[in-house]
Structure formats: C-alpha cells, structure tokens
Design a protein around this motif. Structure first.
Motif, PDB file in Angstrom:
ATOM      1  N   GLU A   1       0.829  -1.205   0.000  1.00  0.00           N
ATOM      2  CA  GLU A   1       0.000   0.000   0.000  1.00  0.00           C
ATOM      3  C   GLU A   1       0.862   1.254   0.000  1.00  0.00           C
ATOM      4  OE1 GLU A   1      -3.109   2.311   2.964  1.00  0.00           O
ATOM      5  OE2 GLU A   1      -2.931   0.128   3.123  1.00  0.00           O
ATOM      6  N   SER A   2       1.909   1.269   0.823  1.00  0.00           N
ATOM      7  CA  SER A   2       2.801   2.437   0.871  1.00  0.00           C
ATOM      8  C   SER A   2       3.479   2.653  -0.478  1.00  0.00           C
ATOM      9  CB  SER A   2       3.860   2.246   1.962  1.00  0.00           C
ATOM     10  OG  SER A   2       3.277   2.132   3.228  1.00  0.00           O
ATOM     11  N   HIS A   3       3.954   1.556  -1.063  1.00  0.00           N
ATOM     12  CA  HIS A   3       4.631   1.658  -2.363  1.00  0.00           C
ATOM     13  C   HIS A   3       3.678   2.185  -3.435  1.00  0.00           C
ATOM     14  CE1 HIS A   3       7.210   0.632  -5.736  1.00  0.00           C
ATOM     15  NE2 HIS A   3       6.180  -0.018  -6.282  1.00  0.00           N
ATOM     16  N   ASN A   4       2.453   1.636  -3.469  1.00  0.00           N
ATOM     17  CA  ASN A   4       1.491   2.065  -4.493  1.00  0.00           C
ATOM     18  C   ASN A   4       1.088   3.526  -4.297  1.00  0.00           C
ATOM     19  OD1 ASN A   4       1.572  -0.502  -5.510  1.00  0.00           O
ATOM     20  ND2 ASN A   4      -0.340  -1.177  -4.558  1.00  0.00           N
ATOM     21  N   ASN A   5       0.852   3.926  -3.046  1.00  0.00           N
ATOM     22  CA  ASN A   5       0.477   5.318  -2.783  1.00  0.00           C
ATOM     23  C   ASN A   5       1.606   6.270  -3.153  1.00  0.00           C
ATOM     24  OD1 ASN A   5      -2.061   4.733  -1.856  1.00  0.00           O
ATOM     25  ND2 ASN A   5      -1.498   4.690   0.289  1.00  0.00           N
ATOM     26  N   ASN A   6       2.818   5.892  -2.777  1.00  0.00           N
ATOM     27  CA  ASN A   6       3.964   6.759  -3.074  1.00  0.00           C
ATOM     28  C   ASN A   6       4.138   6.922  -4.582  1.00  0.00           C
ATOM     29  OD1 ASN A   6       6.401   8.222  -2.003  1.00  0.00           O
ATOM     30  ND2 ASN A   6       7.435   6.717  -3.303  1.00  0.00           N
ATOM     31  N   THR A   7       3.994   5.801  -5.308  1.00  0.00           N
ATOM     32  CA  THR A   7       4.126   5.854  -6.769  1.00  0.00           C
ATOM     33  C   THR A   7       3.037   6.719  -7.392  1.00  0.00           C
ATOM     34  OG1 THR A   7       5.096   3.632  -6.783  1.00  0.00           O
ATOM     35  CG2 THR A   7       4.215   4.461  -8.866  1.00  0.00           C
ATOM     36  N   SER A   8       1.811   6.542  -6.935  1.00  0.00           N
ATOM     37  CA  SER A   8       0.683   7.292  -7.507  1.00  0.00           C
ATOM     38  C   SER A   8       0.783   8.778  -7.180  1.00  0.00           C
ATOM     39  CB  SER A   8      -0.635   6.730  -6.954  1.00  0.00           C
ATOM     40  OG  SER A   8      -0.804   5.381  -7.322  1.00  0.00           O
TER      41      SER A   8
END
Length: 388
Positions: free
Chosen positions: A129-136
């Motif tokens: 979740e952290s990785h996806n949010n940071n990327t988005s």
C-alpha cells in the motif's frame, strides 16, 4: 535562566498537503498503522500479564487467610460470612485468569491475524500500500512540481529584477538631486534605469505566464491527488473500524462491572453477609460450649455384668460335636441391660426389649436369638431373663 528565543514558525502554506513532497506523511501512515498494531498487541499482552498476576495474588491471599480463619475461634454465620470472602475471591481469581487468557490469545491473536492480512508486503519495497500510494502521488505531482519549480525560478528572477530597478531608481534620484552632475551623465543614468525597468516587465510577463499555466493545471492536479488520497483514506477507515471493534471487544473483557458472574459473586457475598444472625450464633455457642450442652449429671450407675468375648471358631467346633438342636418356637426373654452388637452376627437391643431365644447357652455364655424385627444373631446370655 533565560529561555532560548523561539524559532519563527514555518510557513503554514509550505506545510500544505498540496506542496511538493508533502504527501509523504500519508504514505507513511500505513507503516505507522502497522506499528500501532504491534504496540496494541504488546500493550494488552502486558495488561494480560497484570490480570494473571492479580489472579495469582487473589488466590494466594485467599489460601493464606482461609487457613488462618479456619484456625480462629469464630463460629456460626459470622464464620460463614468471613469464609464467603475467600470463596468469592477464588471465583474472582478464576475470572481474572480468564480475562488474561482472552486478552492474550483471543484479542492478541485476532489483531495479529488481521494485521498479517491487511498489510501485505511487496518484495524489496516495504508495504504494498505504501509503495502504491507513493508511486501514484509522485506520478500525479510530477507535472505540477515541474511547473512549481519553473514558477519559483521566475519568482526569484522577478524579485531580483525589482531589486535592480529599485537600485536604478535610487541612483537616478540621487543624480537628479546632484547639481554638479552634467546633464549628459544624468541622461545616461536615466536610460540605464529605463532598460532595467523594461527588463523587469519582460520577466514579470514570463512570471505571469507561468503562473497562469500552473493555475490552469491546478484543478486537474487536485483531482488526481484527491482521488489517490481518498483511496488511502478508505484503507485507513477500514483499519480504524477494525481497531474500534477490537478496543470494544477488549473493553467487554475488562469491564467486569457488567459481568454477570461478578454480579453473582458479589450478590451471593452480600446475601451471606446479610444472613449474619447474632441470635443464631449465640444459640449455637450456648448449645455447643455453654449451658445448652448435653451433660451426664450424677446418677446411679448400674452394674453391668461382664461379657466374655465370643470365640466363633471354638463355638462352631463345639456345635458340630454337640449337635445342639434349635428350640422349636423359641423362648421369650427380656433384656435387662442395653447391648450394642460389635460384630455383624450379634444382636443389639435396649433394656426391657422382649425377643425370642432360639438356642440354648453355649459354654462361652452366648445364646442365639431372634429380634421382633426378624434379625437373628448371638447375644450374651447373662444380659437377659426369661420373660413372664
């Protein structure tokens, strides 16, 4: 000691979520929620140990004082009331031991299982979740960040041009006030100031153009960022909802004020305490340690003839040799003394009781008889007489 001067507060606008990089706290919130789960489990595991220790202390206290009370000269309803405190405490000890077990196994296990399912990790990237949010967030903010970078450079250039213009204006003013300066030199200073002003206006035009581009892009930027943020909010809402239910469940375990077992313990204890009756206790003491006790007052102690111990083996041998016949119909005899049979084949009777003798006295001084109830057995011959 004088306090140190406070640092000027950071510009609130720069702390805004919309500024470049300020989405990071929202990204880190996932990791913080994961750590919060660890802290919750550790916190209530420690509370479970407290409950367990309390249960052990209650049990130890009860065992210690129960043995003390049993050796004290209390009696009756007062003793029962005091002892009821210990039985109540044992039940409370069992309850707190159950609370400890529930907190550690049931609630702790539930949070750990939920944590494992809710926070999947991505290889080499931490939490998914952290990785996806940071990327988005980074992707959505990148175009706007570039525009902000250009706009900031334009702002700096514009402010510098304004400063140069101000310097030129001050120089022009001083020249105009100087009567010794030649008109030609004053004209050059004025022309230089005009060039600086013209350059400033060009820079301002570029600054305004960049600002207009950023402003026109802002709605799209805000829409994309808000969409990503709301996805993160939804995940956080689920976490908050779960932890709320977990806290409520923990509260149900800890809130013994609404526990029916606890209510029953204290209700029974109260009833026992209210049943303390001084009159009953005083009566019990009187009958067991006072004037109400049964007493053998002095009286004539009648002589009772001695009884020779019945040797059954010898009697059986003699019976075979003599072949003593049984008396037909029997003879009525009356007991002169009380006798309590010591063996199962002996009769017991009270003085004055009439029964049948069915066999004559043997050489040991014993007869066989039958009581009115039908029981047959031996009895000492010198304890009866023939009934008239």
């Amino acid at each position: 000691m004088a306090s140190l001067p406070k640092e000027p507060p950071e510009d609130v606008k720069k702390q805004s979520f919309w500024m470049p990089g300020n989405y990071v706290p929202t990204v880190h919130r996932t990791e913080q929620s994961f750590q919060a789960c660890n802290d919750i489990v550790a916190c209530f595991t420690e509370r479970a140990k407290v409950e367990k220790q309390y249960a052990q202390q209650l049990s130890q206290w009860s065992s210690k004082w129960k043995s003390v009370v049993d050796s004290r000269p209390l009696y009756g309803s007062l003793m029962r009331a005091w002892q009821c405190f210990f039985t109540s405490t044992e039940r409370l000890s069992a309850l707190h031991a159950t609370i400890s077990q529930s907190l550690m196994v049931e609630e702790g296990g539930r949070v750990k299982t939920w944590q494992k399912e809710t926070f999947p990790k991505k290889l080499f990237c931490g939490f998914r979740e952290s990785h996806n949010n940071n990327t988005s967030f980074s992707r959505a903010q990148k175009p706007w960040s570039k525009k902000m970078t250009k706009l900031e450079k334009a702002r700096v250039m514009y402010h510098k041009s304004c400063q140069r213009e101000q310097t030129a204006l001050d120089k022009e003013k001083q020249a105009n006030e100087n009567s010794d300066m030649s008109p030609e030199k004053k004209q050059k200073i004025t022309e230089a100031r005009e060039m600086v002003t013209e350059d400033k206006e060009k820079i301002r035009d570029r600054y305004e153009k960049l600002l207009e581009e950023a402003t026109s892009y802002t709605p799209r930027y805000m829409e994309e960022m808000e969409a990503i943020f709301e996805e993160s909010q939804e995940e956080e809402r689920k976490r908050i909802s779960f932890l709320k239910q977990a806290f409520l469940s923990i509260h149900r375990h800890l809130d013994i004020t609404n526990n029916e077992s606890v209510k029953a313990v204290y209700s029974e204890l109260h009833q026992t305490l209210m049943s303390i009756n001084e009159q009953d206790d005083l009566k019990w003491w009187k009958n067991n340690h006072g004037p109400g006790m049964p007493t053998d007052w002095p009286k004539i102690d009648e002589w009772v003839p001695p009884i020779k111990k019945l040797d059954r083996k010898k009697r059986d041998k003699m019976k075979i040799k003599e072949n003593r016949p049984v008396m037909i119909g029997g003879v009525k005899v009356r007991a002169m003394y009380d006798y309590m049979g010591e063996e199962g084949d002996e009769l017991s009777f009270k003085a004055g009781e009439v029964f049948l003798k069915v066999e004559e006295e043997d050489d040991q001084g014993w007869c066989r008889g039958v009581l009115s109830g039908g029981k047959e057995g031996f009895y000492p011959a010198n304890y009866v007489e023939v009934a008239e």
